[in-house]
Motif scaffolding. Structure first.
Motif, mmCIF file in Angstrom:
data_model
loop_
_atom_site.group_PDB
_atom_site.id
_atom_site.type_symbol
_atom_site.label_atom_id
_atom_site.label_comp_id
_atom_site.label_asym_id
_atom_site.label_seq_id
_atom_site.Cartn_x
_atom_site.Cartn_y
_atom_site.Cartn_z
ATOM 1 N N ALA A 1 43.085 35.069 34.448
ATOM 2 C CA ALA A 1 42.586 36.223 35.203
ATOM 3 C C ALA A 1 43.723 37.198 35.462
ATOM 4 O O ALA A 1 43.552 38.416 35.344
ATOM 5 N N SER A 2 44.909 36.660 35.784
ATOM 6 C CA SER A 2 46.058 37.523 36.057
ATOM 7 C C SER A 2 46.458 38.294 34.796
ATOM 8 O O SER A 2 46.726 39.490 34.851
ATOM 9 N N ILE A 3 46.485 37.587 33.661
ATOM 10 C CA ILE A 3 46.872 38.271 32.420
ATOM 11 C C ILE A 3 45.859 39.346 32.065
ATOM 12 O O ILE A 3 46.217 40.474 31.724
ATOM 13 N N TYR A 4 44.559 39.012 32.189
ATOM 14 C CA TYR A 4 43.527 39.980 31.815
ATOM 15 C C TYR A 4 43.569 41.223 32.691
ATOM 16 O O TYR A 4 43.105 42.287 32.290
ATOM 17 N N TYR A 5 44.133 41.113 33.883
ATOM 18 C CA TYR A 5 44.274 42.320 34.698
ATOM 19 C C TYR A 5 45.614 43.003 34.452
ATOM 20 O O TYR A 5 45.673 44.211 34.213
ATOM 21 N N LEU A 6 46.703 42.229 34.507
ATOM 22 C CA LEU A 6 48.032 42.850 34.502
ATOM 23 C C LEU A 6 48.416 43.435 33.142
ATOM 24 O O LEU A 6 49.006 44.506 33.073
ATOM 25 N N LEU A 7 48.079 42.709 32.082
ATOM 26 C CA LEU A 7 48.496 43.194 30.766
ATOM 27 C C LEU A 7 47.954 44.604 30.482
ATOM 28 O O LEU A 7 48.727 45.510 30.169
ATOM 29 N N LEU B 1 38.077 27.710 52.126
ATOM 30 C CA LEU B 1 38.309 28.866 52.999
ATOM 31 C C LEU B 1 39.045 29.979 52.247
ATOM 32 O O LEU B 1 38.753 31.166 52.434
ATOM 33 N N ILE B 2 39.986 29.582 51.386
ATOM 34 C CA ILE B 2 40.732 30.581 50.616
ATOM 35 C C ILE B 2 39.789 31.322 49.669
ATOM 36 O O ILE B 2 40.009 32.481 49.334
ATOM 37 N N GLY B 3 38.703 30.671 49.272
ATOM 38 C CA GLY B 3 37.724 31.330 48.416
ATOM 39 C C GLY B 3 36.775 32.255 49.172
ATOM 40 O O GLY B 3 36.048 33.034 48.547
ATOM 41 N N VAL C 1 47.939 35.852 44.075
ATOM 42 C CA VAL C 1 47.605 36.874 43.078
ATOM 43 C C VAL C 1 46.108 37.171 43.125
ATOM 44 O O VAL C 1 45.666 38.324 43.074
ATOM 45 N N CYS C 2 45.349 36.105 43.259
ATOM 46 C CA CYS C 2 43.893 36.201 43.292
ATOM 47 C C CYS C 2 43.425 37.091 44.450
ATOM 48 O O CYS C 2 42.628 38.014 44.268
ATOM 49 N N ASN C 3 43.949 36.842 45.634
ATOM 50 C CA ASN C 3 43.542 37.643 46.790
ATOM 51 C C ASN C 3 43.981 39.093 46.660
ATOM 52 O O ASN C 3 43.352 39.984 47.212
#
Lengths: 541, 211
Positions: free
Chosen positions: A291-297, A221-223, A157-159
């Motif tokens: 972070a996901s909620i603050y974007y998706l909602l 690396l993922i970061g 989700v982050c990426n």
């Protein structure tokens, strides 16, 4: 007491410093709070819903219900649309790779969870092999959730969010792919090791250093895409989700490396253990999910977050208080009294960031609750957000000595952990996956009925799980404190609850199978072709 | 780059504070711990047994940290006095545990010194404790028709015995039992455990052991 005085003054100075710091953040946004919250929308987009998980008919209902009063033309401009499509394309492959691993680990985790649960009321089941003994299946379940399902979903989700939030294509995706491969290889090695007894004996840190170091490298690396993409960002302001993600991606490798340093010894090792154990929840899964909620909602309901500054207060207070709560896992243990006191205080202070988030979510969704009927994503993330509030408030009170004395060492704590990591993190991740998959595969979910089925199975299953285990744990604790009762009474009393937990867990597992089947069907592009693909500008059509 | 700097500095400072409080300060405090006079270092066999304990995840159900009599009736259950940091001097890692699905084991050796009991109980816990939910560990034993010289035969209760077969303990389980038998922290404490502030003076308990 001198130590107490030092501790108290250090605490007060730290709080003042923190407040000043938050204030300084706020100042730069003094006129821009609302503008900052609108960063995630296109120029004229506020008032347009975006919900790829819903059926076209339901999307239309949502849009007209919500914004029938707004003038037509309130929709994303072609230019903004192109930016967003390019953003989604740039992250499609890497996000999909993360999601595939997440779904795979979700099934593995469910299997080991269910096996472990059944073993607590059928202790003579599957006892012939060492790797199937309870102590090992439970550890495998924990590690698959903690290092498989939850981080794979959240980092996927982050990426995907990054290029959207920074309005530039994702750069450095190949670092994340490399990180993903290293991470999963390390995880598999770690799990095989645990199954065969290669295990440190420290909860949450079972995977030994030579393997764990690869998890830290994979995580770093993922970061990398975050670091690279930030330098090319096209937005002046970093939306609050970027703060949460950036900090979490930096914290995880740091936490793991420090916890794994081969210098810890004695009781200090136990405090370091729980410093990590709680921080990996509080400073990794939680910020990524928030972070996901603050974007998706706001995206789904087409309305910016109600109080943007409150979300920043929530971020910094979460970071500050959460970092020091780990000692509450050792209340009553042979650890320094000041450390316990500090952790209890900070656990209670956690009510501040939780309130900041909860009030914000409530104010944002207020008046739109009926949209939960039409939007699968909204259903999952709003419920997940509520579970965050519940689990955090419960956690704060569990840290109080009076309650901890009853609940510590019992299944009550296990139920609490699942309220956080399942009720909150996993539900939010389900909602995010339903939103994101249509965007990165350009294909709609083939059978909307399966989404509803998944939702009701996991909600029903988890409700049974939580109620059964919480009550069993509470009784277990009460009986254990009662000197007139033999210890075995505290075992017998948990049996109905443990059986209930297995039933709930089985229903949850069914739900996960529904998700996995649906996910595969979507990738194979099977199922009926619906009237329109869930492309962006269809939202308000 | 302003925001990025703030984020990096802020999150580093906050993490450092947490490390200071929960890792560095306890680390310094740990420096002056010393083994109590009554505590014996582990033997090699006990250490191997401890490893078997770790490998099989016994920590998932058993704690090793009796609580004070002010907090819980652990002492009355025969689990021993409240442990102090020094009691764990030789423990690498400490196996404090967070669950009591089964009883605390910090003094299991004092409470249950019998090797036969431990071996039989690990083979089939329900032969000894009705309603126990502890797993059986048959993979730590071998079923044979006849014991060979040097084999340790497990003396099971008659109801559990398998006609024509003998149950032989593997080396791992013998090591494990030696470790469990050695779990005895009933010697007197050198210093009192840290008692919660509120409890001081509410009972005669605190004064009994203080110097």
């Amino acid at each position: 007491m001198n130590v107490l005085a030092i501790l108290l003054s250090a605490f007060i100075i730290a709080i003042i410093g923190l407040m000043f710091f938050i204030w300084s953040q706020r100042k730069s946004l003094v006129d821009g709070g609302d503008a900052a919250a609108r960063v995630i929308f296109g120029a004229d987009e506020v008032g347009t819903i975006e919900d790829p998980s819903a059926t076209p008919a339901n999307r239309k209902i949502q849009q007209t219900h919500l914004y029938s009063h707004t003038a037509p033309g309130h929709r994303i401009s072609d230019e903004d649309l192109q930016v967003r499509i390019r953003a989604d394309q740039s992250s499609a492959r890497v996000t999909l790779a993360f999601f595939c691993m997440a779904i795979f680990w979700l099934l593995v985790a469910s299997a080991f969870g269910l096996i472990s649960s059944i073993k607590l009321h059928e202790p003579d089941w599957l006892t012939q092999s060492q790797w199937l003994t309870f102590g090992i299946t439970r550890t495998l379940h924990l590690n698959v959730v903690a290092y498989g399902w939850a981080p794979m979903a959240a980092l996927g989700v982050c990426n995907w969010m990054l290029p959207r939030l920074l309005k530039t294509p994702l750069a450095g995706a190949r670092y994340a792919i490399a990180g993903l491969m290293i991470w999963n290889a390390a995880l598999i090695a770690g799990l095989v090791g645990i199954a065969n007894g290669y295990n440190t004996g420290l909860e949450w840190l079972e995977i030994p250093l030579p393997i764990a170091v690869w998890l830290a490298i994979g995580g770093a690396l993922i970061g990398m895409p975050l670091v690279v993409t930030l330098q090319q960002r096209k937005v002046a302001h970093l939306y609050v989700s970027v703060w949460y993600m950036g900090a979490a991606l930096f914290w995880f490798p740091a936490l793991l490396i420090i916890a794994k340093l081969p210098i810890h010894h004695g009781i200090e090792q136990a405090t370091a253990n729980w410093w990590f154990g709680h921080n990996v929840l509080g400073l990794f899964y939680t910020p990524l999910s928030l972070a996901s909620i603050y974007y998706l909602l706001p995206k789904v309901i087409g309305k910016p977050v109600e109080s943007y500054n409150l979300s920043l207060v929530g971020f910094w207070t979460l970071a500050f208080f959460y970092g020091q709560v780990g000692g509450h896992h050792l209340i009553g243990g042979p650890v320094p009294g000041w450390l316990i006191a500090l952790s209890i205080v900070q656990s209670m202070m956690m009510l501040i960031p939780v309130a900041a988030f909860s009030i914000n979510q409530h104010l944002t969704i207020r008046g739109h609750f009926h949209m939960l009927k039409y939007s699968p994503t909204l259903r999952f993330i709003v419920l997940g957000g509520m579970m965050y509030t519940l689990s955090s408030v419960q956690g704060s009170f569990e840290a109080l000595r009076s309650m901890n004395t009853v609940t510590h060492f019992t299944h009550f704590t296990v139920a609490h952990a699942h309220l956080g990591l399942y009720g909150f993190v996993s539900l939010v991740m389900f909602g995010a996956i339903y939103f994101i998959m249509p965007r990165i595969t350009n294909w709609e979910w083939p059978y909307p009925g399966l989404i509803a089925l998944h939702f009701w199975l996991v909600v029903l299953g988890f409700a049974i799980y939580f109620v059964a285990l919480t009550s069993a744990g509470w009784m277990q604790g009460k009986y254990m404190l009662d000197a007139s009762r033999p210890f075995m009474d505290s075992v017998h009393v948990t049996q109905p609850g443990l059986i209930g937990r297995s039933i709930g867990g089985a229903i949850m597992t069914l739900g996960h199978l529904v998700l996995a089947v649906h996910f595969v069907l979507m990738l194979r592009r099977s199922g009926p072709r619906r009237e329109s693909a869930a492309i962006l500008n269809q939202a308000s059509a | 780059m302003h925001s990025e700097t703030k984020l990096l500095v802020g999150s580093s400072v906050i993490l450092s504070l947490a490390i200071t409080a929960l890792v560095a300060l306890p680390y310094l405090q740990e420096e002056d711990s010393h083994p109590p006079a009554g505590l014996m270092p582990y033997t090699d066999q006990q250490l191997r047994g401890r490893q078997v304990y770790i490998e099989n995840g016994c920590i998932a159900c058993h704690s090793q940290q009796p609580r004070t009599r002010l907090q819980a009736p652990d002492f009355d259950r025969g689990w021993g006095r409240a442990s102090t940091a020094d009691d764990y001097f030789y423990d690498k890692p400490t196996l404090l545990g967070t669950m009591r699905t089964g009883p605390d084991l910090f003094n299991i050796g004092a409470r249950q010194p019998s090797k036969d009991w431990h071996l039989g109980h690990l083979y089939q816990p329900r032969a000894y404790t009705q309603g126990s939910i502890m797993p059986a560990y048959p993979f730590l034993f071998i079923l044979k028709n006849k014991a060979s010289p040097g084999d340790t035969v497990v003396n099971l209760p008659p109801a559990q015995a398998i006609p024509g077969k003998v149950v032989i303990a593997r080396q791992e389980v013998l090591d494990l039992v030696t470790y469990l038998q050695g779990m005895d922290h009933t010697y007197p404490v050198d210093k009192l455990p840290n008692l919660p502030e509120v409890d001081k003076g509410t009972s005669g308990q605190t004064s009994t052991g203080s110097k």
